[in-house]
Design an enzyme around this catalytic site. Structure first.
Site: not given
Length: 237
Positions: A12, A60
């Site tokens: 991340d 996503n």
């Protein structure tokens, strides 16, 4: 000291890294790929048996068309460019997730990379792509239900291991240690079933800045913990 059998990493911070530098988000993803390459090689070198990287979640797909296009191209380029690295480092490759969500050319590259590295005997690199932990459990339950309906499985014999046996990559098993970068402290639908007894390590370091030294620091923290799996602390005896 032996490393954990299975390490998962939530990579991340690529977008935040790019924002801090005033560059496009795609540049953060490119730098994140460089970081991934070094961490993968290092994990293989220190003897980690299974390394799962959270590369592309089912969520996503809802990002901007430009970013989704880039992530697709990045995956294609990664599979092409990193095959030599995997072979050199004796790494076996497997994806987990709904691979059918990708275009046929990506699916073909995934199948080629699996086949080309299938005889490698070192670390298994697992890419979680178009992956969601809860969805993986749903898919496992559907598979189990089908076997029960067809008479191939007795419902009274279903155990926790039965679920493991029907996940995307059963050999992966439980995840011992999960690392998440960028300061966020949540799983974000990663290895939902496999993480029931995982140790967690959260760091504020953004993924593109994460180094092999950071990885080793995380391993040191893991080894400093006592994993009891619900049992009494050994110091209490």
């Amino acid at each position: 000291m032996n490393p954990p059998r299975h390490i998962g990493i939530i990579m991340d911070g690529n977008g935040r890294w790019a924002q801090q530098r005033g560059v496009e988000r795609t540049e953060g993803h490119r730098q994140g790929l460089e970081t991934a390459r070094e961490v993968i090689k290092h994990a293989a070198a220190v003897g980690v048996p299974f390394l799962t990287l959270y590369a592309f979640s089912t969520e996503n797909w809802s990002r901007s068309p430009q970013e989704v296009t880039f992530l697709n191209m990045a995956l294609k380029n990664y599979l092409i460019s990193e095959l030599a690295m995997m072979q050199k480092n004796n790494i076996r490759f497997r994806p987990i997730g709904r691979v059918a969500d990708f275009t046929p050319d990506v699916q073909e590259l995934l199948a080629h990379t699996i086949a080309a590295t299938s005889q490698n005997t070192g670390m298994t690199l697992v890419l979680a792509i178009s992956y969601g932990g809860q969805l993986e459990i749903v898919d496992a339950i559907k598979s189990i239900a089908l076997e029960v309906r067809e008479g191939a499985l007795d419902i009274d014999l279903i155990t926790q291991q039965t679920i493991f046996d029907h996940l995307y990559f059963p050999e992966l098993g439980a995840c011992d240690f999960i690392i998440r970068t960028s300061g966020e402290c949540r799983l974000s639908n990663f290895l939902t079933y496999q993480s029931a007894y995982s140790e967690f390590y959260f760091t504020s370091v953004l993924w593109p800045d994460f180094t092999t030294d950071h990885f080793d620091e995380a391993l040191a923290v893991y080894h400093s913990r006592e994993r009891r799996f619900g049992k009494e602390n050994s110091a209490e005896h």
